[in-house]
Design an enzyme around this catalytic site. Structure first.
Site, PDB file in Angstrom:
ATOM      1  N   SER A  27      66.687 -51.529 -13.006  1.00  0.00           N
ATOM      2  CA  SER A  27      65.394 -52.188 -12.776  1.00  0.00           C
ATOM      3  C   SER A  27      65.515 -53.698 -12.638  1.00  0.00           C
ATOM      4  O   SER A  27      64.506 -54.384 -12.471  1.00  0.00           O
ATOM      5  CB  SER A  27      64.413 -51.851 -13.903  1.00  0.00           C
ATOM      6  N   ASN A 115      63.433 -50.720 -26.067  1.00  0.00           N
ATOM      7  CA  ASN A 115      62.079 -50.158 -25.996  1.00  0.00           C
ATOM      8  C   ASN A 115      61.031 -51.090 -26.605  1.00  0.00           C
ATOM      9  O   ASN A 115      59.966 -51.315 -26.023  1.00  0.00           O
ATOM     10  CB  ASN A 115      62.022 -48.787 -26.681  1.00  0.00           C
ATOM     11  N   THR A 160      18.959 -55.130   3.155  1.00  0.00           N
ATOM     12  CA  THR A 160      19.241 -53.871   2.474  1.00  0.00           C
ATOM     13  C   THR A 160      19.516 -52.903   3.613  1.00  0.00           C
ATOM     14  O   THR A 160      18.916 -53.014   4.690  1.00  0.00           O
ATOM     15  CB  THR A 160      18.053 -53.363   1.619  1.00  0.00           C
ATOM     16  N   HIS A 161      20.446 -51.977   3.384  1.00  0.00           N
ATOM     17  CA  HIS A 161      20.879 -51.051   4.447  1.00  0.00           C
ATOM     18  C   HIS A 161      21.364 -51.831   5.671  1.00  0.00           C
ATOM     19  O   HIS A 161      21.307 -51.313   6.788  1.00  0.00           O
ATOM     20  CB  HIS A 161      19.762 -50.097   4.870  1.00  0.00           C
ATOM     21  N   SER A 282      43.747 -64.889  18.995  1.00  0.00           N
ATOM     22  CA  SER A 282      44.270 -63.664  19.579  1.00  0.00           C
ATOM     23  C   SER A 282      45.357 -64.029  20.587  1.00  0.00           C
ATOM     24  O   SER A 282      45.250 -65.044  21.276  1.00  0.00           O
ATOM     25  CB  SER A 282      43.139 -62.920  20.293  1.00  0.00           C
ATOM     26  N   LYS A 288      39.041 -65.894  21.113  1.00  0.00           N
ATOM     27  CA  LYS A 288      38.900 -65.328  19.767  1.00  0.00           C
ATOM     28  C   LYS A 288      39.221 -66.300  18.644  1.00  0.00           C
ATOM     29  O   LYS A 288      40.130 -67.105  18.749  1.00  0.00           O
ATOM     30  CB  LYS A 288      39.828 -64.098  19.598  1.00  0.00           C
ATOM     31  N   GLU A 295      39.684 -60.720   6.084  1.00  0.00           N
ATOM     32  CA  GLU A 295      40.017 -59.306   6.304  1.00  0.00           C
ATOM     33  C   GLU A 295      41.137 -58.860   5.368  1.00  0.00           C
ATOM     34  O   GLU A 295      41.116 -57.748   4.836  1.00  0.00           O
ATOM     35  CB  GLU A 295      40.432 -59.092   7.764  1.00  0.00           C
ATOM     36  N   TYR A 322      59.021 -43.540 -26.106  1.00  0.00           N
ATOM     37  CA  TYR A 322      59.478 -44.125 -24.844  1.00  0.00           C
ATOM     38  C   TYR A 322      60.062 -43.052 -23.927  1.00  0.00           C
ATOM     39  O   TYR A 322      60.784 -42.151 -24.367  1.00  0.00           O
ATOM     40  CB  TYR A 322      60.538 -45.217 -25.109  1.00  0.00           C
ATOM     41  N   LYS A 330      56.108 -51.326 -14.026  1.00  0.00           N
ATOM     42  CA  LYS A 330      56.200 -52.748 -13.682  1.00  0.00           C
ATOM     43  C   LYS A 330      55.763 -53.092 -12.273  1.00  0.00           C
ATOM     44  O   LYS A 330      54.978 -54.023 -12.075  1.00  0.00           O
ATOM     45  CB  LYS A 330      57.621 -53.254 -13.933  1.00  0.00           C
TER      46      LYS A 330
HETATM   47  N1  ARG Z   1      64.358 -51.091 -17.979  1.00  0.00           N
HETATM   48  C1  ARG Z   1      63.706 -50.356 -19.015  1.00  0.00           C
HETATM   49  C2  ARG Z   1      62.206 -50.332 -18.750  1.00  0.00           C
HETATM   50  O1  ARG Z   1      61.758 -51.117 -17.992  1.00  0.00           O
HETATM   51  C3  ARG Z   1      63.968 -50.983 -20.339  1.00  0.00           C
HETATM   52  C4  ARG Z   1      63.908 -50.061 -21.506  1.00  0.00           C
HETATM   53  C5  ARG Z   1      65.030 -49.093 -21.425  1.00  0.00           C
HETATM   54  N2  ARG Z   1      65.136 -48.314 -22.605  1.00  0.00           N
HETATM   55  C6  ARG Z   1      65.843 -47.220 -22.618  1.00  0.00           C
HETATM   56  N3  ARG Z   1      65.948 -46.595 -23.730  1.00  0.00           N
HETATM   57  N4  ARG Z   1      66.419 -46.726 -21.566  1.00  0.00           N
HETATM   58  O2  ARG Z   1      61.473 -49.543 -19.291  1.00  0.00           O
END
Ligand code: ARG
Length: 475
Positions: A27, A115, A160-161, A282, A288, A295, A322, A330
């Site tokens: 990650s 964790n 309205t509408h 455009s 344009k 938008e 976990y 994320k």
């Molecule tokens: N990269 C992991 C996450 O974003 C970190 C925690 C990993 N913990 C584990 N026991 N594998 O959740």
């Protein structure tokens, strides 16, 4: 990292990790964004270990020195993070620490798990992001308040509408969005309250085995208190969900603001004109001028609600505690917050440079029989029950449509054929001015009320400056 990052869990394994799986699993490419928060969390954890008698004074000093150095290095140049093959930001920081202080770096993870670490980093991150969004919302409200100040007396046809309904003040329109944004800010502030809990010291799931003063640790990170339950603390992402959800609703409001303005810029409406600096042309049609900024804001809301759905479904049915699923929290979280930030920052540029075509607005408000309710109200003033007045005015409108004129252009005799109580004073009542002035109860569009509402909104904005504007993002 380029010098090769040993796995933080390698001991149990003999076989090599499959390359493709490694890429799938890692990650770092997105959680490197948490590096500053990870360093702050590590700093506080080192201090907590020291307080618990696990680190010597000198060890703490060296760890703190190294963490500071890493912080300085990454703020100057992130290339080491990009080049690294560390699994995630937490392993990266640990590996860098070991490179800097050797075996001592290996002590920092005592009693800590990635964790509770990631849950802590993410809370610190969300708290900062909420503060930044609050600053941006505050700034957009500033733009809208300025627009409202200029246009208390500007008459806009209210719809309205999407059919012309009753005239309103353009300032009243702007203040409608100030109100929506105020609720959005309140939702962010409320979500922020729930980030105030520190998971660090919860270990992997069962709590830490070391005598950590968790309240002191929480406070050293600026949290109000330590989490109550380790299982909950490592797997709770409510706080992230709430931030995404507050972002989604705010984006929803911005999409409505954008849509209003997109319509108002069309040749058919022609009420406002966007500045060249926030418009595009455009490639084919030379005439344009397109409202791309608006938008895009209108469309971003889809992406942000998508993030909310993604996060919801990551959490749905997830067993305690976990699970690696949580790593998938994320990207939607980051994207939702980032996209909202972009929208909040582009809109003041659009509003601050907006040109209004007040004559067009007035003409449009004049047409479309948007003073029909005023005629009915006039009849009510003459003692007719509203339902009856409504019926009569319906007939008057039909007659006026046949003649191709406005209600105010009908001769008195014609009006009197429909309702003999009508006198010459009716014409004054049919004017746009009288129409908006008559909507004078609290919350209405009468210029006097709008001025009061504006005063209250400005006072509130000023008051909020203390805790919201401080977080304004740099450009
Ligand atoms: N990269 C992991 C996450 O974003 C970190 C925690 C990993 N913990 C584990 N026991 N594998 O959740």
């Amino acid at each position: 990292m380029s010098s090769g990052s040993p796995k933080v869990w390698g001991g149990r394994f003999e076989g090599e990790q499959d390359r493709f799986f490694k890429e799938f699993n890692d990650s770092l490419r997105f959680d490197m964004r948490l590096v500053a928060h990870d360093l702050v969390g590590s700093w506080a954890w080192a201090e907590a270990l020291h307080r618990a008698g696990i680190l010597e004074d000198e060890e703490l000093e060296r760890l703190h020195g190294a963490l500071t150095e890493i912080g300085e290095e990454v703020s100057a140049d992130q290339s080491a993070l990009f080049a690294s093959d560390a699994e995630d930001v937490h392993s990266w920081v640990e590996a860098r620490l070991i490179e800097k202080v050797g075996a001592l770096g290996k002590k920092l993870h005592t009693g800590r798990s990635r964790n509770d670490q990631v849950a802590t980093d993410l809370r610190l991150f969300v708290r900062d992001e909420i503060d930044a969004r609050l600053g941006e919302i505050h700034e957009l409200q500033r733009s809208l308040l300025e627009l409202a100040t200029k246009h208390v007396e500007t008459i806009l046809p209210g719809y309205t509408h999407l059919q012309r309904a009753q005239p309103v003040s353009f300032g009243h329109w702007a203040l409608a969005y100030v109100e929506m944004l105020e609720r959005d800010a309140e939702r962010f502030e409320d979500a922020r309250l729930r980030t105030e809990v520190c998971p660090l010291g919860s270990g992997a799931l069962a709590g830490t085995g070391y005598p950590i003063d968790r309240q002191a640790l929480a406070e050293s990170l600026g949290f109000e208190r330590a989490s109550e339950n380790s299982l909950d603390a490592v797997s709770d992402r409510d706080f992230a969900w709430e931030a995404v959800s507050a972002s989604a609703l705010c984006a929803l409001h911005l999409s409505r603001l954008s849509e209003d303005l997109i319509l108002y810029t069309t040749g058919e409406f022609g009420f406002v004109e966007l500045d060249d600096s926030v418009s595009t042309g455009s490639s084919l049609m030379p005439q344009k001028k397109n409202p791309d900024a608006l938008e895009l804001v209108r469309a971003k809301v889809g992406r942000i609600f998508g993030a909310q759905t993604a996060l919801t479904l990551v959490l749905k049915g997830l067993p305690l505690a976990y699970n690696k699923d949580l790593q998938e929290d994320k990207e939607p979280l980051f994207d939702a917050l980032d996209q909202l930030s972009l929208c909040l920052r582009v809109l003041p540029r659009v509003l601050d440079t907006l040109r209004t075509r007040q004559e067009r607005m007035r003409e449009a408000a004049q047409g479309g029989y948007s003073n029909a309710t005023d005629l009915a109200d006039y009849l009510v003033g003459k003692g007719l029950p509203f339902r009856e007045a409504h019926e009569i005015v319906g007939g008057v409108v039909r007659a006026a449509i046949q003649l191709g004129v406005g209600l105010e252009d009908l001769p008195l005799e014609v009006l009197r054929q429909h309702a003999p109580v009508i006198k010459a004073d009716v014409y004054e009542r049919l004017s746009l001015r009288a129409s908006i002035e008559s909507r004078a109860a609290h919350g209405g569009t009468a210029p006097e009320r709008v001025r009061e509402a504006l005063r209250r909104a400005k006072a509130r904005h000023e008051q909020n400056s203390e805790h919201r504007a401080g977080a304004e993002p740099e450009e």
